[in-house]
Every structure is written in structure tokens, then in C-alpha cells.
Design an enzyme around this catalytic site. Structure first.
Site, PDB file in Angstrom:
ATOM      1  N   SER A  21       0.861  -1.171   0.000  1.00  0.00           N
ATOM      2  CA  SER A  21       0.000   0.000   0.000  1.00  0.00           C
ATOM      3  C   SER A  21       0.898   1.222   0.000  1.00  0.00           C
ATOM      4  O   SER A  21       2.058   1.150   0.425  1.00  0.00           O
ATOM      5  CB  SER A  21      -0.893   0.005   1.252  1.00  0.00           C
ATOM      6  OG  SER A  21      -1.457   1.291   1.480  1.00  0.00           O
ATOM      7  N   TYR A  69      -2.684  -0.780  10.356  1.00  0.00           N
ATOM      8  CA  TYR A  69      -2.545  -1.149   8.952  1.00  0.00           C
ATOM      9  C   TYR A  69      -1.228  -0.629   8.378  1.00  0.00           C
ATOM     10  O   TYR A  69      -0.485  -1.354   7.704  1.00  0.00           O
ATOM     11  CB  TYR A  69      -3.725  -0.587   8.160  1.00  0.00           C
ATOM     12  CG  TYR A  69      -3.692  -0.877   6.679  1.00  0.00           C
ATOM     13  CD1 TYR A  69      -4.024  -2.141   6.207  1.00  0.00           C
ATOM     14  CD2 TYR A  69      -3.341   0.107   5.765  1.00  0.00           C
ATOM     15  CE1 TYR A  69      -4.002  -2.411   4.838  1.00  0.00           C
ATOM     16  CE2 TYR A  69      -3.313  -0.152   4.407  1.00  0.00           C
ATOM     17  CZ  TYR A  69      -3.651  -1.416   3.945  1.00  0.00           C
ATOM     18  OH  TYR A  69      -3.621  -1.683   2.599  1.00  0.00           O
ATOM     19  N   LYS A 107       1.987  -2.766   6.811  1.00  0.00           N
ATOM     20  CA  LYS A 107       2.454  -2.588   5.437  1.00  0.00           C
ATOM     21  C   LYS A 107       3.902  -2.091   5.398  1.00  0.00           C
ATOM     22  O   LYS A 107       4.655  -2.417   4.484  1.00  0.00           O
ATOM     23  CB  LYS A 107       1.527  -1.631   4.684  1.00  0.00           C
ATOM     24  CG  LYS A 107       0.150  -2.220   4.398  1.00  0.00           C
ATOM     25  CD  LYS A 107       0.246  -3.470   3.535  1.00  0.00           C
ATOM     26  CE  LYS A 107      -1.128  -3.957   3.089  1.00  0.00           C
ATOM     27  NZ  LYS A 107      -1.051  -5.148   2.207  1.00  0.00           N
ATOM     28  N   THR A 156     -12.808  -0.432  -3.651  1.00  0.00           N
ATOM     29  CA  THR A 156     -13.251  -1.734  -3.145  1.00  0.00           C
ATOM     30  C   THR A 156     -13.995  -1.500  -1.830  1.00  0.00           C
ATOM     31  O   THR A 156     -14.080  -0.381  -1.336  1.00  0.00           O
ATOM     32  CB  THR A 156     -12.055  -2.682  -2.884  1.00  0.00           C
ATOM     33  OG1 THR A 156     -11.272  -2.141  -1.808  1.00  0.00           O
ATOM     34  CG2 THR A 156     -11.191  -2.835  -4.125  1.00  0.00           C
TER      35      THR A 156
END
Length: 248
Positions: A144, A157, A161, A192
Site C-alpha cells: 500500500s 494497517y 504494510k 473496493t
């Protein structure tokens, strides 16, 4: 490099980006092993591609990446299904729970690192000896933009990553000695349902109000195909994909 006939393992195959990657690879003639958590969705994806439940071109394996024992066992299954012949590994699976640092939940943190970091590290580690036997060995880690940059309310998160990006950098150094190319893909926000997993009210409101241009999954898949098909004498090390005129 021609994709036709190459044996490719794709994780996160039933997500928005995963389905687009699978479709493009199948159309290019790849032999696919689709890996994701939901067996029914994998079966549906296989049918949408081949309309053949006994297909030798598209196979699938259901694995819960949050379950470390399942991940370890899955490596042996992957090797068995592909008869030890693997050209390309695409680590695409990922999840995220967002919120301020004070709201981080220990169980969610563990799941995020299990799926985003630990699973791809273990799978890559155990499949690398087989990938290195291929003349066109390539590992692609879909990270990401937050693997390189910070953003508020994404601490868990972002940390997972960053860890994946760090692993990818070391993998590139070691795998290059075995003739294996290694590429990191770092997309910005994608169209998404990814952010819907977040259930912390303030974070949901924050992300719903963001004026970010979201990238269609097909655009990310296009770039992955380009990377695979690039001249084997070069290695695209990191591709950061952001909408024009947008920064975070």
C-alpha cells in the site's frame, strides 16, 4: 516475458483487485492457483473464468491467513497442487481496521499483522526455493502507499504494510542472487469494500468524508501485468500508484 503457461500463485484472489488480476492472468494464458479464505467464492471465481470445476488451468485453495497453522500447512498444499513448479507468486491478500491509536484492539492488530505481514512472509519463505528454480521467477508483494507514508487513523494497517515493505527490500537483495525478481506494488485508495471492515464510528465518518479519488481495481491489475511482462533483464523494484494531482 510471456505469461502463457506460467504457473502463478495469487493470494487474496476473491477481492476486488484479486479478481481483476486473476481475470487478466487467465486471459494471458497463465496456469493459476487462486488462494483466498472463502471456498465458495473461490469456486465461483474459478467457474467465472473457466466454467470447469475440474480445470487444470485454474485451481484454488481456501486458506484463512489469520490462522498461522493453516498458513504453514497451506505451503505444502500449494507445492503439491503445482507439482513443485512455481514461476510467480503474487502476495495480494490484505485487511485493515482503522481508527485512532487509542482505539487499537489487540485481537484486530494480531489479525492485521497475520494477514498482511506474517502470512506473505511465511509463504514466500517456503516457496522461494521452488520459484528460484524457474527461469522466470518473480515475487510481487501488493502493499500500500501506506507502506511508505503515514496517514492518521491507520496506525495498525500502516505498521503492517511498512513491515511488509521492509521484508520485500531484504527479499529483493537475497532473491536477486537466485535470479528471482522482486517487486513491491504500493497503490493509493482503491475502489473496493476494503474500508467497510472498519467499525470505529469516528474513523468510519472520517474516511467517508475524505475527498480521495479512488483507483479502479483494473488499473492496479494492469500494472501488475506490466511488471510481469517487463524485460527480465530489469527488475521494477517499487511501483507507487496514485491518482494524478493527489497526495495524502
Amino acid at each position: 516475458m510471456m505469461i502463457k503457461g506460467k504457473k502463478i500463485v495469487l493470494t487474496g484472489a476473491t477481492g476486488g483487485v484479486g479478481k481483476e488480476i486473476a481475470k487478466m492472468l487467465y486471459e494471458a494464458g497463465a496456469h493459476l492457483l487462486l488462494v483466498s479464505k472463502n471456498d465458495a467464492k473461490l469456486k465461483q471465481l474459478q467457474k467465472s473464468l473457466t466454467d470447469d470445476e475440474e480445470s487444470e488451468i485454474v485451481k484454488y485453495l481456501a486458506v484463512d491467513f489469520s490462522d498461522f497453522e493453516q498458513v504453514k500447512k497451506s505451503v505444502h498444499e500449494i507445492i503439491k497442487i503445482l507439482d513443485g513448479s512455481i514461476n510467480i507468486l503474487i502476495n495480494n491478500a490484505g485487511i485493515g481496521y482503522h481508527g485512532k491509536i487509542e482505539t487499537i484492539d489487540a485481537d484486530e492488530l494480531k489479525e492485521v499483522f497475520a494477514v498482511n505481514t506474517l502470512a506473505p512472509i511465511i509463504i514466500t519463505s517456503k516457496l522461494l526455493p521452488f520459484i528460484s528454480q524457474s527461469e522466470s521467477g518473480h515475487t510481487i508483494n501488493v502493499s500500500s502507499i501506506l507502506g511508505s507514508r503515514p496517514m492518521v487513523r491507520t496506525a495498525a494497517y500502516t505498521a503492517s504494510k511498512h513491515a511488509l515493505t521492509g521484508f520485500t527490500k531484504v527479499l529483493r537483495l537475497e532473491a536477486s542472487q537466485q535470479g528471482v525478481r522482486v517487486t513491491a506494488i504500493e497503490p493509493g485508495a482503491i475502489e473496493t469494500a476494503f474500508a467497510q471492515r472498519t467499525h470505529e464510528p469516528e474513523a468510519k465518518e472520517h474516511f467517508s468524508k475524505r475527498k480521495l479519488i479512488k483507483i479502479p481495481p483494473k488499473v492496479i491489475a494492469d500494472w501488475i501485468i506490466k511488471v510481469i511482462e517487463s524485460d527480465p533483464m530489469v527488475c521494477p523494484e517499487m511501483i507507487q500508484i496514485m491518482p494524478q494531482d493527489q497526495i495524502i
